[in-house]
Scaffold this active site. Structure first.
Site: not given
Ligand code: GLV
Length: 328
Positions: A240, A269, A288
Protein backbone atom coordinates in the site's frame (compact mmCIF):
# COMPACT_ATOMS: atom_id res chain seq x y z
CA UNK A 1 -40.00 -13.24 -1.51
CA UNK A 2 -38.29 -10.26 -3.06
CA UNK A 3 -34.62 -10.53 -3.88
CA UNK A 4 -32.02 -8.67 -1.80
CA UNK A 5 -30.75 -5.44 -3.29
CA UNK A 6 -27.07 -4.96 -3.94
CA UNK A 7 -24.83 -2.27 -5.33
CA UNK A 8 -21.76 -3.43 -7.26
CA UNK A 9 -19.44 -0.48 -7.36
CA UNK A 10 -17.49 -1.34 -10.52
CA UNK A 11 -17.60 -3.58 -13.59
CA UNK A 12 -15.76 -6.85 -13.10
CA UNK A 13 -15.62 -10.38 -14.56
CA UNK A 14 -18.91 -11.20 -16.29
CA UNK A 15 -19.29 -14.58 -14.63
CA UNK A 16 -19.21 -12.99 -11.18
CA UNK A 17 -21.73 -10.34 -12.21
CA UNK A 18 -24.03 -13.04 -13.64
CA UNK A 19 -23.86 -14.99 -10.39
CA UNK A 20 -24.80 -11.90 -8.41
CA UNK A 21 -27.50 -10.81 -10.85
CA UNK A 22 -29.17 -14.22 -10.73
CA UNK A 23 -29.60 -14.09 -6.95
CA UNK A 24 -30.21 -10.40 -6.30
CA UNK A 25 -31.63 -7.18 -7.59
CA UNK A 26 -28.30 -5.77 -8.68
CA UNK A 27 -27.34 -2.23 -9.54
CA UNK A 28 -23.99 -1.97 -11.29
CA UNK A 29 -21.89 1.19 -11.49
CA UNK A 30 -20.65 0.97 -15.05
CA UNK A 31 -18.23 3.91 -14.99
CA UNK A 32 -14.47 3.44 -14.95
CA UNK A 33 -14.10 6.18 -12.35
CA UNK A 34 -15.54 5.60 -8.88
CA UNK A 35 -19.00 6.94 -8.11
CA UNK A 36 -18.64 10.41 -6.56
CA UNK A 37 -19.11 10.35 -2.80
CA UNK A 38 -22.59 11.90 -2.84
CA UNK A 39 -23.69 9.36 -5.46
CA UNK A 40 -22.19 6.50 -3.43
CA UNK A 41 -24.10 7.69 -0.37
CA UNK A 42 -27.29 7.72 -2.38
CA UNK A 43 -26.68 4.32 -4.07
CA UNK A 44 -26.27 2.50 -0.76
CA UNK A 45 -29.49 3.92 0.75
CA UNK A 46 -31.70 0.86 0.41
CA UNK A 47 -29.30 -1.98 -0.29
CA UNK A 48 -28.66 -5.19 1.65
CA UNK A 49 -25.22 -5.84 0.23
CA UNK A 50 -22.35 -3.86 -1.24
CA UNK A 51 -19.54 -5.08 -3.48
CA UNK A 52 -16.81 -2.46 -3.12
CA UNK A 53 -13.32 -2.12 -4.51
CA UNK A 54 -10.20 -0.78 -2.86
CA UNK A 55 -10.64 2.82 -3.99
CA UNK A 56 -13.96 3.09 -2.15
CA UNK A 57 -13.85 4.51 1.37
CA UNK A 58 -16.42 2.50 3.27
CA UNK A 59 -16.71 4.30 6.57
CA UNK A 60 -19.33 4.91 9.26
CA UNK A 61 -20.99 7.58 7.11
CA UNK A 62 -21.62 5.09 4.29
CA UNK A 63 -22.84 2.46 6.75
CA UNK A 64 -25.19 4.91 8.46
CA UNK A 65 -26.58 5.90 5.07
CA UNK A 66 -27.41 2.23 4.48
CA UNK A 67 -29.60 1.00 7.36
CA UNK A 68 -30.30 -2.44 5.81
CA UNK A 69 -26.68 -3.20 4.93
CA UNK A 70 -25.69 -6.74 5.99
CA UNK A 71 -22.48 -7.32 4.09
CA UNK A 72 -19.65 -5.38 2.44
CA UNK A 73 -17.68 -7.58 0.10
CA UNK A 74 -14.39 -5.94 -0.89
CA UNK A 75 -12.79 -7.17 -4.10
CA UNK A 76 -9.23 -7.02 -2.71
CA UNK A 77 -7.14 -8.81 -0.16
CA UNK A 78 -6.40 -5.50 1.59
CA UNK A 79 -9.29 -3.89 3.45
CA UNK A 80 -7.72 -0.70 4.81
CA UNK A 81 -10.41 1.20 2.83
CA UNK A 82 -13.07 -0.20 5.16
CA UNK A 83 -13.69 0.84 8.75
CA UNK A 84 -13.99 -2.74 10.02
CA UNK A 85 -14.68 -1.85 13.68
CA UNK A 86 -17.53 0.42 12.50
CA UNK A 87 -18.92 -2.46 10.41
CA UNK A 88 -18.61 -4.95 13.25
CA UNK A 89 -20.36 -2.68 15.72
CA UNK A 90 -23.25 -2.35 13.25
CA UNK A 91 -23.43 -6.12 12.61
CA UNK A 92 -22.16 -5.76 9.04
CA UNK A 93 -20.02 -8.60 7.69
CA UNK A 94 -16.90 -7.68 5.71
CA UNK A 95 -15.38 -10.02 3.12
CA UNK A 96 -12.08 -9.89 1.22
CA UNK A 97 -10.29 -11.95 -1.44
CA UNK A 98 -7.09 -13.46 -0.04
CA UNK A 99 -5.04 -16.29 -1.53
CA UNK A 100 -6.12 -16.12 -5.16
CA UNK A 101 -3.91 -13.14 -5.97
CA UNK A 102 -0.79 -14.18 -4.08
CA UNK A 103 1.32 -15.54 -6.93
CA UNK A 104 0.16 -13.00 -9.51
CA UNK A 105 1.05 -10.17 -7.14
CA UNK A 106 4.45 -11.67 -6.34
CA UNK A 107 5.15 -12.14 -10.07
CA UNK A 108 4.54 -8.44 -10.56
CA UNK A 109 6.54 -7.33 -7.53
CA UNK A 110 9.45 -9.35 -8.89
CA UNK A 111 8.92 -7.75 -12.29
CA UNK A 112 9.21 -4.30 -10.68
CA UNK A 113 12.33 -5.40 -8.83
CA UNK A 114 14.00 -6.52 -12.04
CA UNK A 115 12.75 -3.56 -14.07
CA UNK A 116 14.17 -1.09 -11.53
CA UNK A 117 17.46 -2.97 -11.08
CA UNK A 118 18.09 -3.32 -14.81
CA UNK A 119 16.58 0.01 -15.86
CA UNK A 120 14.07 -1.50 -18.28
CA UNK A 121 11.71 1.47 -18.43
CA UNK A 122 14.57 3.96 -18.65
CA UNK A 123 16.01 1.87 -21.49
CA UNK A 124 12.71 1.88 -23.32
CA UNK A 125 12.44 5.67 -23.02
CA UNK A 126 16.06 6.03 -24.17
CA UNK A 127 15.32 3.92 -27.23
CA UNK A 128 12.14 5.79 -28.13
CA UNK A 129 13.89 9.17 -27.69
CA UNK A 130 16.38 8.09 -30.33
CA UNK A 131 19.32 8.13 -27.88
CA UNK A 132 20.42 4.59 -28.86
CA UNK A 133 23.28 5.50 -31.18
CA UNK A 134 25.58 2.57 -30.41
CA UNK A 135 26.28 -0.29 -28.00
CA UNK A 136 28.31 1.21 -25.17
CA UNK A 137 30.23 -0.49 -22.35
CA UNK A 138 28.88 2.03 -19.82
CA UNK A 139 25.36 2.64 -21.08
CA UNK A 140 22.46 2.18 -18.64
CA UNK A 141 24.27 -0.11 -16.22
CA UNK A 142 22.20 -1.60 -13.43
CA UNK A 143 22.65 -4.11 -10.63
CA UNK A 144 22.51 -7.90 -10.76
CA UNK A 145 19.56 -9.64 -9.20
CA UNK A 146 21.12 -13.10 -9.15
CA UNK A 147 23.23 -13.87 -6.07
CA UNK A 148 22.11 -10.60 -4.45
CA UNK A 149 20.38 -10.33 -1.07
CA UNK A 150 16.63 -9.82 -0.90
CA UNK A 151 15.10 -8.30 2.23
CA UNK A 152 11.40 -9.09 2.60
CA UNK A 153 9.39 -6.96 5.00
CA UNK A 154 6.22 -8.82 5.93
CA UNK A 155 6.18 -12.59 5.80
CA UNK A 156 2.60 -13.21 4.74
CA UNK A 157 1.54 -15.11 1.65
CA UNK A 158 2.89 -12.62 -0.91
CA UNK A 159 6.17 -12.10 0.95
CA UNK A 160 6.75 -15.84 0.97
CA UNK A 161 6.06 -16.12 -2.75
CA UNK A 162 8.76 -13.48 -3.25
CA UNK A 163 11.13 -15.74 -1.31
CA UNK A 164 10.34 -18.63 -3.69
CA UNK A 165 11.04 -16.49 -6.73
CA UNK A 166 14.28 -15.22 -5.17
CA UNK A 167 15.52 -18.79 -4.76
CA UNK A 168 15.33 -19.24 -8.52
CA UNK A 169 17.78 -16.36 -8.82
CA UNK A 170 20.11 -17.84 -6.17
CA UNK A 171 19.44 -14.88 -3.90
CA UNK A 172 20.07 -14.81 -0.19
CA UNK A 173 16.72 -14.12 1.47
CA UNK A 174 16.28 -12.17 4.70
CA UNK A 175 12.91 -11.38 6.19
CA UNK A 176 11.56 -9.14 8.90
CA UNK A 177 8.18 -9.34 10.58
CA UNK A 178 6.68 -8.92 14.01
CA UNK A 179 6.08 -12.66 14.11
CA UNK A 180 8.76 -15.19 13.16
CA UNK A 181 7.79 -18.12 10.94
CA UNK A 182 8.25 -21.72 12.01
CA UNK A 183 11.82 -23.12 11.74
CA UNK A 184 10.70 -25.69 9.15
CA UNK A 185 9.20 -22.93 6.97
CA UNK A 186 12.40 -20.91 7.23
CA UNK A 187 14.43 -23.99 6.29
CA UNK A 188 12.17 -24.89 3.35
CA UNK A 189 12.55 -21.43 1.82
CA UNK A 190 16.12 -20.79 2.98
CA UNK A 191 15.06 -17.74 4.98
CA UNK A 192 17.02 -15.84 7.58
CA UNK A 193 14.91 -13.98 10.12
CA UNK A 194 16.19 -10.50 10.95
CA UNK A 195 14.33 -9.14 13.99
CA UNK A 196 15.80 -5.67 13.56
CA UNK A 197 14.41 -3.75 10.57
CA UNK A 198 17.43 -1.47 10.22
CA UNK A 199 19.75 -4.46 10.10
CA UNK A 200 17.70 -5.98 7.28
CA UNK A 201 17.74 -2.66 5.41
CA UNK A 202 21.50 -2.33 5.77
CA UNK A 203 22.19 -5.86 4.48
CA UNK A 204 19.70 -6.10 1.62
CA UNK A 205 20.41 -5.24 -2.02
CA UNK A 206 16.68 -5.38 -2.72
CA UNK A 207 13.98 -4.51 -0.21
CA UNK A 208 10.39 -5.53 -0.90
CA UNK A 209 7.45 -4.50 1.26
CA UNK A 210 4.51 -6.86 1.91
CA UNK A 211 2.70 -5.56 4.98
CA UNK A 212 -0.91 -4.43 5.31
CA UNK A 213 -1.50 -0.71 5.85
CA UNK A 214 -2.23 -0.05 9.52
CA UNK A 215 -1.40 2.73 11.98
CA UNK A 216 1.82 0.80 12.75
CA UNK A 217 2.97 0.43 9.14
CA UNK A 218 2.09 3.96 7.94
CA UNK A 219 5.38 5.52 6.70
CA UNK A 220 7.24 2.49 8.01
CA UNK A 221 9.88 3.26 5.37
CA UNK A 222 10.94 6.88 5.83
CA UNK A 223 14.07 9.02 6.18
CA UNK A 224 15.74 6.90 8.88
CA UNK A 225 15.09 3.69 7.01
CA UNK A 226 16.46 5.04 3.72
CA UNK A 227 19.56 6.19 5.59
CA UNK A 228 20.11 2.57 6.64
CA UNK A 229 19.94 1.26 3.06
CA UNK A 230 22.82 0.69 0.63
CA UNK A 231 23.39 3.32 -2.10
CA UNK A 232 22.98 0.45 -4.58
CA UNK A 233 19.68 -0.73 -3.06
CA UNK A 234 16.35 -1.04 -4.86
CA UNK A 235 13.05 -0.62 -2.98
CA UNK A 236 9.88 -2.32 -4.20
CA UNK A 237 6.43 -1.49 -2.84
CA UNK A 238 3.47 -3.50 -4.06
CA UNK A 239 1.62 -3.36 -0.72
CA UNK A 240 0.00 0.00 0.00
CA UNK A 241 1.36 3.45 -0.93
CA UNK A 242 1.38 5.02 2.54
CA UNK A 243 3.68 2.30 3.92
CA UNK A 244 6.48 4.31 2.25
CA UNK A 245 6.88 8.03 2.99
CA UNK A 246 6.83 9.54 -0.53
CA UNK A 247 8.81 12.68 0.38
CA UNK A 248 11.56 10.61 1.99
CA UNK A 249 11.55 8.29 -1.04
CA UNK A 250 11.97 11.25 -3.38
CA UNK A 251 14.92 12.55 -1.35
CA UNK A 252 16.54 9.11 -1.19
CA UNK A 253 16.23 8.58 -4.96
CA UNK A 254 17.25 12.12 -5.87
CA UNK A 255 20.31 12.20 -3.63
CA UNK A 256 21.48 8.70 -4.59
CA UNK A 257 20.94 7.38 -1.09
CA UNK A 258 19.36 4.39 -2.82
CA UNK A 259 19.72 3.33 -6.47
CA UNK A 260 16.12 2.90 -7.62
CA UNK A 261 12.56 2.02 -6.71
CA UNK A 262 9.66 0.11 -8.22
CA UNK A 263 6.18 1.01 -7.06
CA UNK A 264 2.80 -0.50 -7.83
CA UNK A 265 1.16 1.68 -5.20
CA UNK A 266 1.53 5.36 -4.37
CA UNK A 267 0.37 7.87 -1.78
CA UNK A 268 -2.04 9.24 -2.85
CA UNK A 269 -3.52 7.13 -5.65
CA UNK A 270 -3.58 7.95 -8.43
CA UNK A 271 -0.26 9.78 -8.18
CA UNK A 272 -0.80 13.47 -9.08
CA UNK A 273 0.91 14.45 -12.33
CA UNK A 274 2.90 17.14 -10.49
CA UNK A 275 4.29 14.69 -7.93
CA UNK A 276 8.10 15.14 -7.83
CA UNK A 277 8.62 11.35 -8.02
CA UNK A 278 7.49 11.56 -11.65
CA UNK A 279 10.48 13.77 -12.47
CA UNK A 280 12.96 11.00 -11.60
CA UNK A 281 14.38 8.41 -13.97
CA UNK A 282 15.32 5.90 -11.29
CA UNK A 283 11.78 4.90 -10.42
CA UNK A 284 9.26 2.65 -12.16
CA UNK A 285 5.64 3.34 -11.24
CA UNK A 286 2.74 1.08 -12.20
CA UNK A 287 -0.93 2.01 -11.61
CA UNK A 288 -1.76 -0.56 -8.88
CA UNK A 289 -1.98 -3.55 -11.24
CA UNK A 290 0.00 -6.24 -9.40
CA UNK A 291 -3.02 -8.56 -9.16
CA UNK A 292 -4.09 -7.64 -12.69
CA UNK A 293 -4.01 -10.87 -14.66
CA UNK A 294 -7.18 -12.02 -16.40
CA UNK A 295 -7.32 -15.24 -14.40
CA UNK A 296 -6.66 -13.63 -11.04
CA UNK A 297 -9.07 -10.76 -11.43
CA UNK A 298 -11.73 -13.32 -12.43
CA UNK A 299 -11.01 -15.38 -9.31
CA UNK A 300 -11.13 -12.25 -7.14
CA UNK A 301 -14.49 -11.23 -8.61
CA UNK A 302 -15.91 -14.73 -8.11
CA UNK A 303 -14.67 -14.80 -4.55
CA UNK A 304 -16.15 -11.37 -3.87
CA UNK A 305 -19.47 -12.57 -5.33
CA UNK A 306 -19.43 -15.67 -3.09
CA UNK A 307 -18.71 -13.53 -0.01
CA UNK A 308 -21.52 -11.15 -0.93
CA UNK A 309 -24.13 -13.86 -1.50
CA UNK A 310 -23.22 -15.73 1.69
CA UNK A 311 -23.45 -12.56 3.75
CA UNK A 312 -26.84 -11.73 2.25
CA UNK A 313 -28.13 -15.13 3.42
CA UNK A 314 -26.86 -14.43 6.91
CA UNK A 315 -24.11 -17.03 6.46
CA UNK A 316 -20.43 -16.58 7.14
CA UNK A 317 -18.75 -15.38 3.92
CA UNK A 318 -16.04 -17.89 2.86
CA UNK A 319 -13.48 -15.13 3.46
CA UNK A 320 -14.62 -12.86 6.23
CA UNK A 321 -12.48 -10.43 8.21
CA UNK A 322 -14.97 -9.95 11.07
CA UNK A 323 -16.61 -13.36 11.67
CA UNK A 324 -17.42 -12.23 15.21
CA UNK A 325 -20.45 -10.44 13.73
CA UNK A 326 -22.25 -13.81 13.49
CA UNK A 327 -21.04 -14.98 16.86
CA UNK A 328 -22.77 -12.15 18.70
C1 GLV B 1 -4.80 -5.17 -4.04
O1 GLV B 1 -4.07 -4.27 -3.77
C2 GLV B 1 -5.51 -5.93 -3.07
O2 GLV B 1 -5.47 -5.61 -1.86
O3 GLV B 1 -6.17 -6.90 -3.47
Amino acid sequence: MSKPKVFVARKMATEALETIASATEMELWAGELPPPRDVYLQKVRDIDGLLSILTDKIDAEIMDASPRLKVVSNMAVGFDNIDVPAATSRGILVGNTPGVLTETTADFAFTLLMAAARRVVEGDKYTRRGDWKTWGPMILLGYDVHHATLGIIGSGRIGMEMAKRARGFDMKVLYHDVVRRKPEEEAALGLEYVPNLEELLSRADFVTVHVPLTADTHHMISTREFAAMKPTAVLVNSARGPVVDPKALYEALKSGQIFAAGLDVTDPEPIPMDDPLLTLDNIVIAPHIASGSVATRTKMANMAAANLLAGLKGELPPNCVNPEVLQK
